[in-house]
Design an enzyme around this catalytic site. Structure first.
Site, mmCIF file in Angstrom:
data_model
loop_
_atom_site.group_PDB
_atom_site.id
_atom_site.type_symbol
_atom_site.label_atom_id
_atom_site.label_comp_id
_atom_site.label_asym_id
_atom_site.label_seq_id
_atom_site.Cartn_x
_atom_site.Cartn_y
_atom_site.Cartn_z
ATOM 1 N N PHE A 46 -3.372 -10.185 -0.378
ATOM 2 C CA PHE A 46 -5.070 -10.293 -0.267
ATOM 3 C C PHE A 46 -5.260 -8.995 0.717
ATOM 4 C CE2 PHE A 46 -7.203 -11.700 3.398
ATOM 5 C CZ PHE A 46 -6.152 -11.753 4.387
ATOM 6 N N LYS A 47 -4.405 -8.464 1.496
ATOM 7 C CA LYS A 47 -4.661 -7.455 2.263
ATOM 8 C C LYS A 47 -5.362 -6.085 1.268
ATOM 9 C CE LYS A 47 -2.543 -8.640 5.945
ATOM 10 N NZ LYS A 47 -2.456 -9.886 5.557
#
Ligand SMILES: *Cc1c(COP(=O)(O)O)cnc(C)c1O
Length: 462
Positions: free
Chosen positions: A111-112
């Site tokens: 998700f970064k």
């Protein structure tokens, strides 16, 4: 929109300057001076829009006039065009009233990417306009480094240098950092562990001459622009489940508190979120804080969800600022106490925190059992971080309010833990299938500030 420091002693900055500087000069974190508000009609109007258009409407008040309308739309199109799913953050139903939001369809499968892809395009646009060039230097224990490299590779106004501890990242993680062929990407394998890498990074930022000479910049998890980017998927997810006409709850696998703080921001902006549930692994400082009011450091125990193995959560300071009526002095004092081991929340602050958040911790065996149970009952293959969220979400019990657990990484990023849990070895998606055949490019370096500085100067002088 102006940005102020959580410690109250640094000058207020524009969005652009807050993004480029990261940390405030008083050691605090930047937050918007006021929370922008979206009306019920404005939230309802997000239904059916593309992710990029919804993002445009949610972040516009935060970036204000930093970007012209067309410029911002172009930035968003380039940022999320790299995602492999047309919904960008698709939702999967896993129970009668339980959903999983998949945040891992970006280039590095975690998700970064949601925040990094956006910040990369925003840095490039701002620096080009200013005619400046910067050197982004980061230290990573695995995931953040590859997300930064994917976000900045090939851009004209930046070099990106990532330090990782030699021999201490997984092979997938290493190859994600060493195989991009763009000339502005520099992977450095340093002798030592992650703490050594972080210490040398800090030394470089504290070296004013070097900092100026190479125009050092950072994009770590406290950068406001990263938090802002994450606010968007709370809106798109809630709206697709019936908000603003219906309340929605979220359970968030939490490390540095950036992701769940973005949920809190969405709520402040008017999104009807019922509960925000902090899910931790065995490194449970935040769960203990909510239970007892004591925010106490206890060292880190390595787990199978390593991106949540933290001793303290850097973005928690942003919540403290609100819990203490936005008084920088109070936050400064708490952060001072934290350096010495910990602090206790006042009764008022603890009450306000409990009014917004619930929490739960998940053990190693519960994480594995949840991966297995979810494969068997729904076919959804979770990474260990996402499994922590689902377990803690289920512990909250069923209510009429839909519960969304955030899935923060693709299972294929943690193949050993997933295989051990459910017997299934998840494959890398097609765009990464030849990762093990691509040539690697990396420079070894000793754990020495002088050597590192010389190496970086040589790399960016190309
Ligand atoms: C970074 C990360 C987290 C933790 O998010 P925070 O914003 O630091 O709380 C959870 N899961 C994965 C896979 C991550 O990479």
């Amino acid at each position: 929109m102006k940005y102020i420091s959580t410690r109250g002693q640094a000058p207020a900055l524009s969005f652009e300057d807050a993004m480029l500087s990261g940390l405030a000069t008083d050691g605090g974190l930047y937050v918007p001076e006021t929370w922008p508000h979206m009306s019920t009609d404005e939230i309802a109007a997000l239904a059916g829009l593309s992710y990029e258009e919804a993002a445009y409407r949610v972040i516009k008040p935060f970036v204000a006039d930093t970007f012209a309308d067309d410029e911002l739309r172009g930035i968003l199109a380039r940022a999320y065009g790299t995602f492999r799913h047309p919904a960008r953050v698709p939702l999967v139903q896993t129970g009668p009233n339980e959903f999983v939001a998949e945040l891992h369809h970006g280039p590095t499968l975690a998700f970064k990417d949601v925040a990094m892809q956006l910040i990369g395009q925003m840095f490039e646009a701002v620096l080009k306009r200013r005619g400046e060039r910067v050197t982004i230097v980061g230290a990573t224990s695995g995931d953040t480094g590859s997300a930064a490299i994917e976000a900045f590779k090939g851009l004209g106004a930046v070099d990106v240098v990532i330090l990782y501890p030699h021999g201490r990242v997984s092979e997938v993680q290493r190859r994600q950092m060493t195989t991009p062929s763009e000339a502005n990407v520099h992977a450095v394998a340093m002798d030592g562990d992650f703490d050594d890498c972080q210490a040398r990074l800090k030394d470089m930022f504290n070296d004013a001459d070097f900092r100026g000479e190479v125009k050092l910049a950072g994009v770590n998890s406290i950068n406001w622009a990263r938090v802002m980017a994450q606010v968007v998927y709370y809106f798109t997810t809630a709206v697709s489940l019936g908000a603003p006409h219906r309340k929605i709850s979220f359970t968030v696998p939490t490390g540095n508190f950036g992701d769940i703080f973005a949920g809190y921001v969405a709520k402040r902006m008017g999104l009807p979120i019922e509960r925000l549930v902090i899910a931790t692994n065995q490194n449970d400082i935040l769960h203990r804080t909510l239970q007892s009011g004591a925010h106490q450091k206890e060292g880190v125990t390595p787990s199978i969800s390593p991106s949540m193995d933290i001793q303290v959560s850097s973005n928690f300071e942003r919540l403290l600022f609100d819990l203490y009526d936005r008084e920088g002095e109070a936050v400064s004092q708490l952060m001072g106490e934290l350096s010495a081991g910990g602090f206790s929340l006042s009764q008022g602050a603890l009450g306000r925190m409990r009014a917004e958040f619930d929490s739960g911790a998940c053990s190693e065996s519960e994480t594995s059992e949840t991966i297995k149970m979810m494969v068997e009952t729904t076919g959804e293959v979770l990474c260990p971080h996402s499994a922590v969220a689902v377990k803690v979400a289920r512990d909250q019990g069923e209510t009429a309010v839909p519960m969304v657990a955030l899935a923060t990484a693709h299972a294929a990023k943690f193949p050993d833990a997933v295989a051990a849990a459910c017997g299934l070895r998840p494959d890398l998606p097609p765009h990464m299938a030849n990762l093990f055949a691509r040539p690697e490019r990396v420079t070894r370096c000793t754990n020495d500030l002088g050597a590192l500085k010389a190496l970086i100067k040589e790399k960016i002088a190309r």
